[in-house]
Design an enzyme around this catalytic site. Structure first.
Site, PDB file in Angstrom:
ATOM      1  N   SER A 160      -0.273   3.180  -1.544  1.00 14.95           N
ATOM      2  CA  SER A 160      -0.811   2.205  -1.626  1.00 14.95           C
ATOM      3  C   SER A 160       0.337   1.175  -2.014  1.00 14.95           C
ATOM      4  O   SER A 160       1.442   1.437  -2.694  1.00 14.95           O
ATOM      5  CB  SER A 160      -1.819   1.826  -2.815  1.00 14.95           C
ATOM      6  OG  SER A 160      -2.340   0.489  -3.267  1.00 14.95           O
ATOM      7  N   TYR A 169      -4.662   4.195 -11.142  1.00 16.86           N
ATOM      8  CA  TYR A 169      -4.569   3.968  -9.631  1.00 16.86           C
ATOM      9  C   TYR A 169      -3.186   3.852  -9.078  1.00 16.86           C
ATOM     10  O   TYR A 169      -2.403   4.723  -8.293  1.00 16.86           O
ATOM     11  CB  TYR A 169      -5.298   2.992  -9.020  1.00 16.86           C
ATOM     12  CG  TYR A 169      -5.122   2.909  -7.399  1.00 16.86           C
ATOM     13  CD1 TYR A 169      -6.303   3.816  -6.831  1.00 16.86           C
ATOM     14  CD2 TYR A 169      -4.685   1.929  -6.848  1.00 16.86           C
ATOM     15  CE1 TYR A 169      -6.190   3.714  -5.391  1.00 16.86           C
ATOM     16  CE2 TYR A 169      -4.507   2.173  -5.448  1.00 16.86           C
ATOM     17  CZ  TYR A 169      -5.412   2.789  -4.671  1.00 16.86           C
ATOM     18  OH  TYR A 169      -5.437   2.575  -3.339  1.00 16.86           O
ATOM     19  N   LYS A 205      -0.556   6.658  -7.166  1.00 16.55           N
ATOM     20  CA  LYS A 205      -0.029   6.299  -5.887  1.00 16.55           C
ATOM     21  C   LYS A 205       1.460   6.206  -5.836  1.00 16.55           C
ATOM     22  O   LYS A 205       2.163   6.537  -5.029  1.00 16.55           O
ATOM     23  CB  LYS A 205      -0.590   4.946  -5.240  1.00 16.55           C
ATOM     24  CG  LYS A 205      -2.193   4.981  -4.901  1.00 16.55           C
ATOM     25  CD  LYS A 205      -2.373   5.864  -3.804  1.00 16.55           C
ATOM     26  CE  LYS A 205      -3.904   5.886  -3.350  1.00 16.55           C
ATOM     27  NZ  LYS A 205      -4.091   6.732  -2.130  1.00 16.55           N
ATOM     28  N   ILE A 245      -7.239  -3.346   1.992  1.00 12.69           N
ATOM     29  CA  ILE A 245      -7.782  -2.973   3.267  1.00 12.69           C
ATOM     30  C   ILE A 245      -9.576  -3.261   2.870  1.00 12.69           C
ATOM     31  O   ILE A 245      -9.849  -2.673   2.230  1.00 12.69           O
ATOM     32  CB  ILE A 245      -7.485  -1.736   3.761  1.00 12.69           C
ATOM     33  CG1 ILE A 245      -5.795  -1.685   4.048  1.00 12.69           C
ATOM     34  CG2 ILE A 245      -8.290  -1.571   5.237  1.00 12.69           C
ATOM     35  CD1 ILE A 245      -5.339  -2.529   5.016  1.00 12.69           C
TER      36      ILE A 245
END
Length: 246
Positions: free
Chosen positions: A140, A153, A157, A186
């Site tokens: 990401s 997160y 990542k 996205i």
């Protein structure tokens, strides 16, 4: 016109929806036989009949070592080879650091980072033995710039990017090329884990002025999986991110 992945077998982990599903459809269109591995096979069964018989479905919990081993064994039994591995399984939720429990952090890292390690470790020996293969890890853009409410997160990542580079160093001498894709925001079901305010604020920051679509990320995976297109990419991070990282 020759299909770019004709005769190859691709394993797409986390292929039930979002970017993973788009990659499955893209790879199939380019001639690959695709093994789709996911925790949620019901989601796969809703759309898999739209594709041809060159697709198989495999249940997996990427955070569980035994489940990963069984899944990879099942894929190899069905297809004999794995030419391309895409690690796309992931979760996303918004939790402020000061409110984050250890369990919440560990679950995020377990799926988004440990899962990449477990699957790659299980598939890589097969590729090394054959002296060929492509591994594509979906990270990401937040691994590079961070994000409010997403410490867990972002950490996971960022770990994927470090793991990708280390894998690339070790596996490239055996003809196995490892790279990462770090998409920007996205439009996928994963956004349900974010607040409307977070989404609105992020969209306002983007130079392109909009979130991407999964089908706009899949061609990057196709390029990395293809020859000669991806032959010189080793340990790289490619960023289809609407200008969020420059």
């Amino acid at each position: 016109m020759t299909q770019k992945l004709q005769g190859q077998v691709a394993l797409v982990v986390g292929g039930a929806s979002g970017i993973g599903r788009a990659i499955v459809e893209c790879f199939q269109a380019e001639g690959a036989t695709v093994a789709v591995a996911d925790f949620n096979l019901e989601a796969c069964r809703q759309w898999a009949p739209e594709l041809d018989s060159r697709i198989t479905l495999h249940a997996v919990d990427v955070a569980d070592e035994a489940s990963v081993q069984a899944m990879v064994d099942d894929v190899l039994k069905a297809h004999q080879n794995i030419d391309v591995l895409v690690n796309c399984a992931g979760i996303l939720d918004e939790t402020p650091l000061l409110e984050m429990s250890t369990e919440t952090f560990d679950r995020m890292v377990g799926i988004n980072l440990r899962g990449v390690f477990l699957v790659s470790r299980q598939v890589a020996p097969h590729m090394v033995e054959r002296k060929r293969g492509r591994i594509i890890n979906i990270a990401s853009q937040l691994a590079l710039k961070g994000g409010v409410g997403l410490a867990h997160y972002c950490s996971a990542k960022a770990g994927v990017l470090g793991l990708t580079k280390a894998m690339a160093h070790e596996l490239a001498p055996f003809g196995v090329l490892t790279n990462a894709i770090a998409p920007g925001p996205i439009l996928t079901p994963m956004l349900q884990g974010l607040s409307p305010q977070w989404i609105a604020d992020k969209e306002a920051e983007l130079p392109l002025g909009r979130f991407g679509m999964a089908k706009e990320v899949a061609p990057t995976a196709l390029m990395l999986a293809s020859s000669p297109d991806g032959n010189l990419y080793v340990g790289q991070t490619l960023g289809p991110n609407s200008g969020d990282v420059m």
